[in-house]
Scaffold this motif. Structure first.
Motif, short mmCIF file in Angstrom:
data_model
loop_
_atom_site.label_atom_id
_atom_site.label_comp_id
_atom_site.label_asym_id
_atom_site.label_seq_id
_atom_site.Cartn_x
_atom_site.Cartn_y
_atom_site.Cartn_z
N ARG A 152 39.98 36.71 41.08
CA ARG A 152 41.17 36.67 40.24
C ARG A 152 41.12 37.78 39.19
O ARG A 152 42.11 38.49 38.98
CB ARG A 152 41.30 35.30 39.56
N ALA A 153 39.98 37.96 38.54
CA ALA A 153 39.83 39.00 37.52
C ALA A 153 40.00 40.40 38.12
O ALA A 153 40.66 41.27 37.53
CB ALA A 153 38.47 38.89 36.83
N ASN B 49 33.79 34.07 45.55
CA ASN B 49 33.79 33.91 44.10
C ASN B 49 35.22 34.03 43.58
O ASN B 49 35.65 35.11 43.16
CB ASN B 49 32.89 34.97 43.46
N PRO B 50 35.97 32.92 43.59
CA PRO B 50 37.38 32.96 43.19
C PRO B 50 37.63 33.51 41.78
O PRO B 50 38.58 34.26 41.57
CB PRO B 50 37.83 31.50 43.29
N GLU B 51 36.77 33.17 40.83
CA GLU B 51 36.97 33.66 39.46
C GLU B 51 36.88 35.18 39.40
O GLU B 51 37.71 35.86 38.79
CB GLU B 51 35.94 33.04 38.49
N ARG B 52 35.87 35.74 40.06
CA ARG B 52 35.69 37.19 40.09
C ARG B 52 36.87 37.86 40.82
O ARG B 52 37.37 38.90 40.41
CB ARG B 52 34.37 37.53 40.77
N VAL C 81 46.12 29.25 39.70
CA VAL C 81 45.35 28.31 40.52
C VAL C 81 46.21 27.08 40.77
O VAL C 81 46.71 26.45 39.84
CB VAL C 81 44.03 27.92 39.82
N GLU D 203 41.20 24.10 45.79
CA GLU D 203 42.13 24.96 45.08
C GLU D 203 42.50 26.20 45.89
O GLU D 203 41.79 26.60 46.80
CB GLU D 203 41.56 25.38 43.72
N THR E 184 44.44 30.16 45.10
CA THR E 184 44.95 31.07 44.09
C THR E 184 46.18 31.77 44.62
O THR E 184 46.14 32.38 45.69
CB THR E 184 43.90 32.13 43.68
#
Length: 178
Positions: free
Chosen positions: A61-62, A56-59, A74, A90, A92
């Protein structure tokens, strides 16, 4: 250390495919490593890069922005100097100020290997092929055979005798290309 024959080498290998890669590494000549030289004054034997495999890249990053204060950016997995195009893989890049400190790549759930979300540490070595050979000789196994990564260098992923994965890299430049 070079073995006199492939039969001796096979005693250290865990599978025929691994033996084949190890045999190539054992008989590698400087010509095979051309273009994979390590610049003088580098940090051979040190951690070169850390990369997080994440489902889960979004999680991710956060989490690291909040916990470590890192700034996520990204970028294209193929060319980290630009943002990804529509449908392109992509990557990160995490920075601390202006310094790149780590990276994160999406872990595909369809991955057929026994891979799970985890940090992957890459250790800089003088010669990836020789380091892979040493890994086999010392009870490790090959997870990803040596390969050339454009604008990074020669890389491989091995598992230590406990099964812990570690990346090996002979970079083409002093700093990680990510």
């Amino acid at each position: 250390m070079r073995f006199a024959n492939v039969a001796t080498l096979l005693t250290y290998a865990r599978a025929p495919a691994i033996a084949a890669v190890a045999a190539l590494a054992a008989h590698a000549t400087p010509a095979l490593a051309e273009g994979c030289t390590t610049p003088a004054g580098t940090n051979v034997g040190t951690v070169w890069w850390s990369e997080l495999l994440s489902t889960n890249p979004e999680r991710t990053r956060a989490f690291y922005a909040g916990v470590a204060g890192w700034t996520p950016k990204v970028v294209s997995a193929e060319d980290t100097s630009r943002t990804p195009n529509e449908g392109e893989a992509e990557y990160t890049m995490f920075t601390n100020g202006v310094t790149e400190v780590a990276g994160s790549t999406p872990l595909e759930t369809s991955d057929t290997r026994d891979t799970r979300p985890q940090w992957m540490t890459y250790i800089q070595v003088t010669d990836v092929d020789h380091a892979v050979f040493e890994a086999l000789k010392n009870g490790g196994r090959i997870l990803k055979a040596p390969f050339e990564q454009t604008s990074v260098g020669r890389m491989a992923i091995v598992a230590d005798p406990d099964g812990i994965p570690v990346g090996l890299v002979t970079p083409t430049s002093r700093a990680p290309a990510h």
